[in-house]
Design a protein around this motif. Structure first.
Motif, PDB file in Angstrom:
ATOM      1  N   GLY A 115      36.606  -6.869   2.549  1.00  0.00           N
ATOM      2  CA  GLY A 115      36.550  -5.763   3.492  1.00  0.00           C
ATOM      3  C   GLY A 115      36.848  -4.426   2.846  1.00  0.00           C
ATOM      4  N   ILE A 116      36.383  -3.360   3.469  1.00  0.00           N
ATOM      5  CA  ILE A 116      36.622  -2.002   2.981  1.00  0.00           C
ATOM      6  C   ILE A 116      38.095  -1.638   3.177  1.00  0.00           C
ATOM      7  N   MET A 117      38.691  -1.048   2.152  1.00  0.00           N
ATOM      8  CA  MET A 117      40.099  -0.654   2.226  1.00  0.00           C
ATOM      9  C   MET A 117      40.269   0.797   1.811  1.00  0.00           C
ATOM     10  N   SER A 118      41.424   1.348   2.133  1.00  0.00           N
ATOM     11  CA  SER A 118      41.771   2.710   1.726  1.00  0.00           C
ATOM     12  C   SER A 118      42.125   2.716   0.241  1.00  0.00           C
ATOM     13  N   GLU A 119      42.115   3.906  -0.357  1.00  0.00           N
ATOM     14  CA  GLU A 119      42.477   4.029  -1.776  1.00  0.00           C
ATOM     15  C   GLU A 119      43.906   3.549  -2.008  1.00  0.00           C
ATOM     16  N   TYR A 120      44.787   3.821  -1.048  1.00  0.00           N
ATOM     17  CA  TYR A 120      46.179   3.403  -1.169  1.00  0.00           C
ATOM     18  C   TYR A 120      46.279   1.869  -1.278  1.00  0.00           C
ATOM     19  N   LYS A 121      45.528   1.166  -0.428  1.00  0.00           N
ATOM     20  CA  LYS A 121      45.584  -0.295  -0.456  1.00  0.00           C
ATOM     21  C   LYS A 121      44.968  -0.854  -1.730  1.00  0.00           C
ATOM     22  N   TRP A 122      43.903  -0.203  -2.222  1.00  0.00           N
ATOM     23  CA  TRP A 122      43.321  -0.651  -3.485  1.00  0.00           C
ATOM     24  C   TRP A 122      44.303  -0.450  -4.630  1.00  0.00           C
ATOM     25  N   THR A 123      45.047   0.656  -4.592  1.00  0.00           N
ATOM     26  CA  THR A 123      46.051   0.923  -5.625  1.00  0.00           C
ATOM     27  C   THR A 123      47.120  -0.160  -5.620  1.00  0.00           C
ATOM     28  N   ARG A 124      47.565  -0.551  -4.432  1.00  0.00           N
ATOM     29  CA  ARG A 124      48.572  -1.606  -4.314  1.00  0.00           C
ATOM     30  C   ARG A 124      48.016  -2.947  -4.793  1.00  0.00           C
ATOM     31  N   LEU A 125      46.759  -3.212  -4.483  1.00  0.00           N
ATOM     32  CA  LEU A 125      46.143  -4.473  -4.885  1.00  0.00           C
ATOM     33  C   LEU A 125      46.064  -4.569  -6.406  1.00  0.00           C
ATOM     34  N   VAL A 126      45.646  -3.479  -7.050  1.00  0.00           N
ATOM     35  CA  VAL A 126      45.554  -3.480  -8.521  1.00  0.00           C
ATOM     36  C   VAL A 126      46.939  -3.642  -9.136  1.00  0.00           C
ATOM     37  N   SER A 127      47.939  -2.992  -8.549  1.00  0.00           N
ATOM     38  CA  SER A 127      49.308  -3.125  -9.051  1.00  0.00           C
ATOM     39  C   SER A 127      49.820  -4.549  -8.883  1.00  0.00           C
ATOM     40  N   LEU A 128      49.438  -5.183  -7.788  1.00  0.00           N
ATOM     41  CA  LEU A 128      49.849  -6.563  -7.530  1.00  0.00           C
ATOM     42  C   LEU A 128      49.262  -7.492  -8.590  1.00  0.00           C
ATOM     43  N   ALA A 129      48.009  -7.275  -8.933  1.00  0.00           N
ATOM     44  CA  ALA A 129      47.366  -8.090  -9.972  1.00  0.00           C
ATOM     45  C   ALA A 129      48.061  -7.894 -11.310  1.00  0.00           C
ATOM     46  N   TRP A 130      48.434  -6.671 -11.609  1.00  0.00           N
ATOM     47  CA  TRP A 130      49.126  -6.380 -12.868  1.00  0.00           C
ATOM     48  C   TRP A 130      50.469  -7.104 -12.905  1.00  0.00           C
ATOM     49  N   TRP A 131      51.216  -7.035 -11.816  1.00  0.00           N
ATOM     50  CA  TRP A 131      52.540  -7.653 -11.799  1.00  0.00           C
ATOM     51  C   TRP A 131      52.453  -9.164 -12.003  1.00  0.00           C
ATOM     52  N   HIS A 132      51.445  -9.784 -11.395  1.00  0.00           N
ATOM     53  CA  HIS A 132      51.284 -11.236 -11.512  1.00  0.00           C
ATOM     54  C   HIS A 132      50.520 -11.630 -12.773  1.00  0.00           C
ATOM     55  N   GLN A 133      50.207 -10.664 -13.639  1.00  0.00           N
ATOM     56  CA  GLN A 133      49.456 -10.915 -14.878  1.00  0.00           C
ATOM     57  C   GLN A 133      48.098 -11.563 -14.586  1.00  0.00           C
ATOM     58  N   LEU A 134      47.450 -11.047 -13.564  1.00  0.00           N
ATOM     59  CA  LEU A 134      46.151 -11.569 -13.138  1.00  0.00           C
ATOM     60  C   LEU A 134      45.042 -10.534 -13.286  1.00  0.00           C
ATOM     61  N   THR A 135      45.310  -9.481 -14.053  1.00  0.00           N
ATOM     62  CA  THR A 135      44.315  -8.419 -14.202  1.00  0.00           C
ATOM     63  C   THR A 135      42.972  -8.928 -14.731  1.00  0.00           C
ATOM     64  N   PRO A 136      42.925  -9.805 -15.752  1.00  0.00           N
ATOM     65  CA  PRO A 136      41.616 -10.285 -16.228  1.00  0.00           C
ATOM     66  C   PRO A 136      40.831 -11.021 -15.147  1.00  0.00           C
ATOM     67  N   ILE A 137      41.524 -11.818 -14.331  1.00  0.00           N
ATOM     68  CA  ILE A 137      40.846 -12.563 -13.266  1.00  0.00           C
ATOM     69  C   ILE A 137      40.379 -11.618 -12.178  1.00  0.00           C
ATOM     70  N   LEU A 138      41.214 -10.638 -11.836  1.00  0.00           N
ATOM     71  CA  LEU A 138      40.803  -9.641 -10.841  1.00  0.00           C
ATOM     72  C   LEU A 138      39.588  -8.864 -11.337  1.00  0.00           C
ATOM     73  N   ALA A 139      39.593  -8.478 -12.613  1.00  0.00           N
ATOM     74  CA  ALA A 139      38.477  -7.715 -13.179  1.00  0.00           C
ATOM     75  C   ALA A 139      37.172  -8.498 -13.081  1.00  0.00           C
ATOM     76  N   LYS A 140      37.241  -9.788 -13.376  1.00  0.00           N
ATOM     77  CA  LYS A 140      36.043 -10.622 -13.287  1.00  0.00           C
ATOM     78  C   LYS A 140      35.573 -10.724 -11.840  1.00  0.00           C
ATOM     79  N   GLY A 141      36.525 -10.835 -10.914  1.00  0.00           N
ATOM     80  CA  GLY A 141      36.168 -10.893  -9.501  1.00  0.00           C
ATOM     81  C   GLY A 141      35.516  -9.607  -9.035  1.00  0.00           C
ATOM     82  N   VAL A 142      36.080  -8.466  -9.435  1.00  0.00           N
ATOM     83  CA  VAL A 142      35.505  -7.162  -9.076  1.00  0.00           C
ATOM     84  C   VAL A 142      34.086  -7.043  -9.621  1.00  0.00           C
TER      85      VAL A 142
END
Length: 278
Positions: free
Chosen positions: A28-55
């Motif tokens: 779903g479409i989200m605000s920039e604030y929520k996208w920022t939190r989502l990216v930070s969440l991926a970083w904290w959980h060390q899931l950035t590579p998986i998130l990047a592939k999903g994006v």
């Protein structure tokens, strides 16, 4: 009826599901604030590579309105989180448990399996992932990456695992219910079926609560590599609030791993007090 997550949680899970398992679910479409939190969440959980592939998989989806600034941030973080193989992260003969009796049983299992000429490397690897996840769960560390690795390993080499042997090991170390919880996280959060998880005998009606718990762990914690977060075998005792939160977090697993949870608390408090004295 499936539980309905808020849009940020739903998008996060679906992007991870796409990146880890190549499965496409609506986002779903989200605000920039929520996208920022989502990216930070991926970083904290060390899931950035998986998130990047999903994006990347959703690049032409009109619903993917992630700001360019966050895409740039993802690219920057990728250099900090190299993709590691299973053998680099989960080593069977280096496993340990907090409880002395269970530790003795685990070491007996390891010695016996390594001495078996027909040892099952795939079963050893799966056991290593499960026990490593348990340690992280009980010591208030991020374990979401481990849950995804568990699912990926099952889909890659699950047909080679001796599940009779695995269930015997889990029973001997009193980890049957903790393994079942991990399986339920895969079912609820990543669309696995019970048939893919032979060690799961029960599907939890409120598994979504455990999914949210795994995602929101960082609300009261620092990032995994920061000094003072949840070091080694101890707890974060930098303040009464932090200590209370960590102990309460561990107690949530007391019905699934009574001995190990108690030992984790006692060892954590002891180590934390020793670090304060130093």
């Amino acid at each position: 009826m499936a539980y309905q997550y808020d849009i940020q949680t739903s998008n996060f899970l679906n992007l991870l599901r796409s990146g880890a398992f190549n499965e496409s679910k609506p986002i779903g479409i989200m605000s920039e604030y929520k996208w920022t939190r989502l990216v930070s969440l991926a970083w904290w959980h060390q899931l950035t590579p998986i998130l990047a592939k999903g994006v990347e998989h959703y690049y032409y989806d009109d619903q993917l309105n992630i700001p360019e600034s966050q895409i740039g941030k993802i690219k920057e973080q990728l250099s900090s989180f190299p993709v590691m193989g299973f053998s680099d992260m989960y080593v069977f003969d280096l496993l340990h448990m907090k409880n002395k009796l269970l530790e003795e049983r685990l070491q007996q299992i390891i010695r016996k399996e390594y001495g078996d000429p027909e040892k099952s490397y795939e079963t050893m690897q799966l056991m290593a992932i499960i026990i490593t996840n348990v340690e992280k769960m009980l010591t208030c560390k991020s374990f979401l990456r481990g849950i995804i690795d568990l699912g990926r390993y099952l889909r890659i080499d699950g047909d080679k695992v001796d599940f009779v042997k695995l269930e015997k090991w889990l029973s001997q170390t009193k980890m049957t219910r903790m393994a079942e919880l991990q399986g339920n996280l895969l079912i609820e959060g990543f669309g696995f079926s019970k048939d893919e998880l032979p060690f799961v005998s029960k599907v939890y009606a409120k598994a979504h609560q455990w999914v949210v718990r795994s995602l929101m762990l960082n609300e009261h914690s620092r990032h995994p590599g920061q000094s003072g977060a949840t070091p080694g075998n101890g707890f974060a005792l930098s303040s009464p609030f932090t200590a209370f939160h960590t102990i309460r977090h561990t107690l949530a697993y007391r019905h699934m791993a009574c001995r190990e949870a108690r030992s984790a608390i006692f060892q954590g408090i002891k180590r934390g007090l020793m670090e304060i004295d130093e």
